[in-house]
Design a protein around this motif. Structure first.
Motif, short mmCIF file in Angstrom:
data_model
loop_
_atom_site.label_atom_id
_atom_site.label_comp_id
_atom_site.label_asym_id
_atom_site.label_seq_id
_atom_site.Cartn_x
_atom_site.Cartn_y
_atom_site.Cartn_z
N LEU A 190 -39.12 6.71 -35.40
CA LEU A 190 -39.35 5.94 -36.72
C LEU A 190 -39.49 4.22 -36.41
O LEU A 190 -39.70 4.05 -36.81
N GLY A 191 -38.92 4.55 -35.54
CA GLY A 191 -39.71 2.77 -35.10
C GLY A 191 -37.85 1.83 -36.02
O GLY A 191 -38.24 0.54 -35.99
N ILE A 192 -36.68 2.50 -35.53
CA ILE A 192 -35.34 1.58 -35.89
C ILE A 192 -35.04 1.63 -34.96
O ILE A 192 -34.64 3.33 -34.36
N SER A 193 -34.80 0.70 -33.90
CA SER A 193 -33.86 0.51 -33.35
C SER A 193 -32.07 0.78 -33.69
O SER A 193 -31.27 0.53 -34.02
N VAL A 194 -31.96 1.60 -32.69
CA VAL A 194 -30.17 2.15 -33.37
C VAL A 194 -29.27 1.56 -32.23
O VAL A 194 -28.43 0.77 -33.17
#
Length: 314
Positions: A190-194
Motif C-alpha cells: 500500500l506504499g507504507i515503508s515498513v
C-alpha cells in the motif's frame, strides 16, 4: 474517609506511588510505539539506564536540569537507533539484540561513571527537580497528592498519555504503525515503508525511555548508581501486557506498580522481622504474576518480533 485521605502518611504514599510509577510509564509509552510496529523492544532497560546516566552527567557538568533531561532523551534516541539498525535494517533477532544492548549499557555506564567521577567515597549529587504544587488542585482528596504535587517531569508524563493516544488512534502515522505491526507485507504493497515506520517508532521509543531514565537520576534521586534502573525496563514490558498497549491502560497499570513499589518501601520500616530483601521482591513478584496471568490473554500484533525483509516479505 476525607480525614483518612488527608492524613500526611496517606498523602505521602500517594505522591510516592506516582513518582515511582512515572519512569516505568514513560518507558512503557515508548514501548507502545515499538510493539505496535512489530518490534519487541527488550532494550528498554538499557535505554532507561543510558538516559539516566547521560542526564545525570550533563546536569552535573552544566548545573542545568533541563539540559540533562534533553541529554537523557537524546541518549535514549541513540540507543533506539542502534536497536533499529540491527533489528530493522539488518533483521537480527530482536530479543538477542535487546539483551546485548542491555548488557553493554550496564558495563559502559559503570565504566564511564568511574572514568568521569573517579572511585572516591563521596557520592556526586545534583539538585533534583522540586515538586510543583498546584494551588487548590493539590488539596483535592486522593487525586491531589497523586497528580498535583509532583515534579515537572511527572506533569510532562501525564500530558504525554493523551498525546500518545491521539497519535496512535487519530493520526495517519498511528494507522500506519498499526498496519506495519499487523501485516507488514500488505502495508508495503500500500506504499507504507515498513522499515522507515519501524525505525521512527524505535527512535520515539528510545526517546521516551530515555526520558524515563533521566527522571530516575534528576527527579527521583539526584544521584546515579550502577544499574540504577534495577529492572524497571523489564517491568515496563509487563506494563505493556497488562495495559493492552493502550496509553490509558499503561498509565493505570504503571500506577498500580508504583503503588506496589511505594508499599514495599514503607513495609521495610514496619519492623515485623522480615529482611528488607523480602519487601524488595514484591514489585518483581507482581511483575511475574502479571505475565503469568495476562500474557496469554493479551492480543499481540501479528508481526510482533518477526523481522521484515522487503525482498522476501513474510
Amino acid at each position: 474517609m476525607t480525614t483518612f485521605l488527608s492524613d500526611p502518611v496517606v498523602q505521602g504514599y500517594l505522591e510516592a506511588s506516582m513518582r515511582l510509577a512515572m519512569p516505568i510509564m514513560l518507558a512503557a509509552l515508548g514501548g507502545i510505539f515499538a510493539e505496535r510496529a512489530g518490534i519487541l523492544n527488550i532494550a528498554l532497560e538499557g535505554t532507561m539506564l543510558a538516559g539516566s546516566f547521560v542526564g545525570f552527567v550533563i546536569t552535573y557538568l552544566t548545573g542545568n536540569l533541563w539540559l540533562g533531561v534533553i541529554g537523557g532523551m537524546l541518549a535514549g534516541t541513540l540507543v533506539g537507533a542502534v536497536l533499529a539498525l540491527y533489528a530493522v535494517l539488518i533483521g537480527s533477532n530482536q530479543v538477542v539484540v535487546g539483551v546485548a544492548i542491555n548488557l553493554l549499557i550496564v558495563g559502559a555506564t559503570s565504566f564511564l561513571y568511574r572514568t568521569i567521577f573517579g572511585v572516591g567515597t563521596a557520592q556526586p549529587r545534583v539538585t533534583s527537580f522540586a515538586p510543583l504544587e498546584l494551588t487548590g488542585l493539590s488539596d483535592i482528596p486522593l487525586i491531589g497528592p497523586l497528580l498535583f504535587h509532583q515534579a515537572p517531569i511527572v506533569y510532562l508524563g501525564l500530558v504525554l498519555v493523551p498525546i500518545v493516544w491521539i497519535v496512535m488512534t487519530r493520526t495517519s502515522f498511528g494507522w500506519q504503525v498499526a498496519a506495519v505491526g499487523e501485516h507488514p507485507a500488505a502495508a508495503e504493497t500500500l506504499g507504507i515503508s515498513v522499515m522507515r515506520t519501524r525505525f521512527i517508532c524505535l527512535l520515539i521509543s528510545g526517546l521516551l525511555a530515555g526520558l524515563g531514565g533521566a527522571f530516575l537520576s534528576l527527579s527521583a534521586t539526584g544521584i546515579f548508581i550502577d544499574n540504577m534502573t534495577a529492572g524497571r525496563g523489564y517491568i515496563a514490558l509487563a506494563i505493556l501486557v497488562l495495559g493492552r498497549r493502550h496509553p490509558l491502560g499503561v498509565f493505570v497499570a504503571a500506577v498500580l506498580f508504583g503503588a506496589a513499589d511505594a508499599l514495599q518501601l514503607r513495609g521495610q520500616n514496619l519492623g515485623i522481622g522480615l529482611p528488607y530483601q523480602a519487601f524488595l521482591m514484591f514489585p518483581y513478584i507482581l511483575t511475574i504474576l502479571v505475565l503469568v496471568l495476562f500474557a496469554g490473554k493479551a492480543r499481540n500484533p501479528a508481526a510482533l518480533g518477526i523481522p521484515f525483509h522487503r525482498d522476501r516479505p513474510e
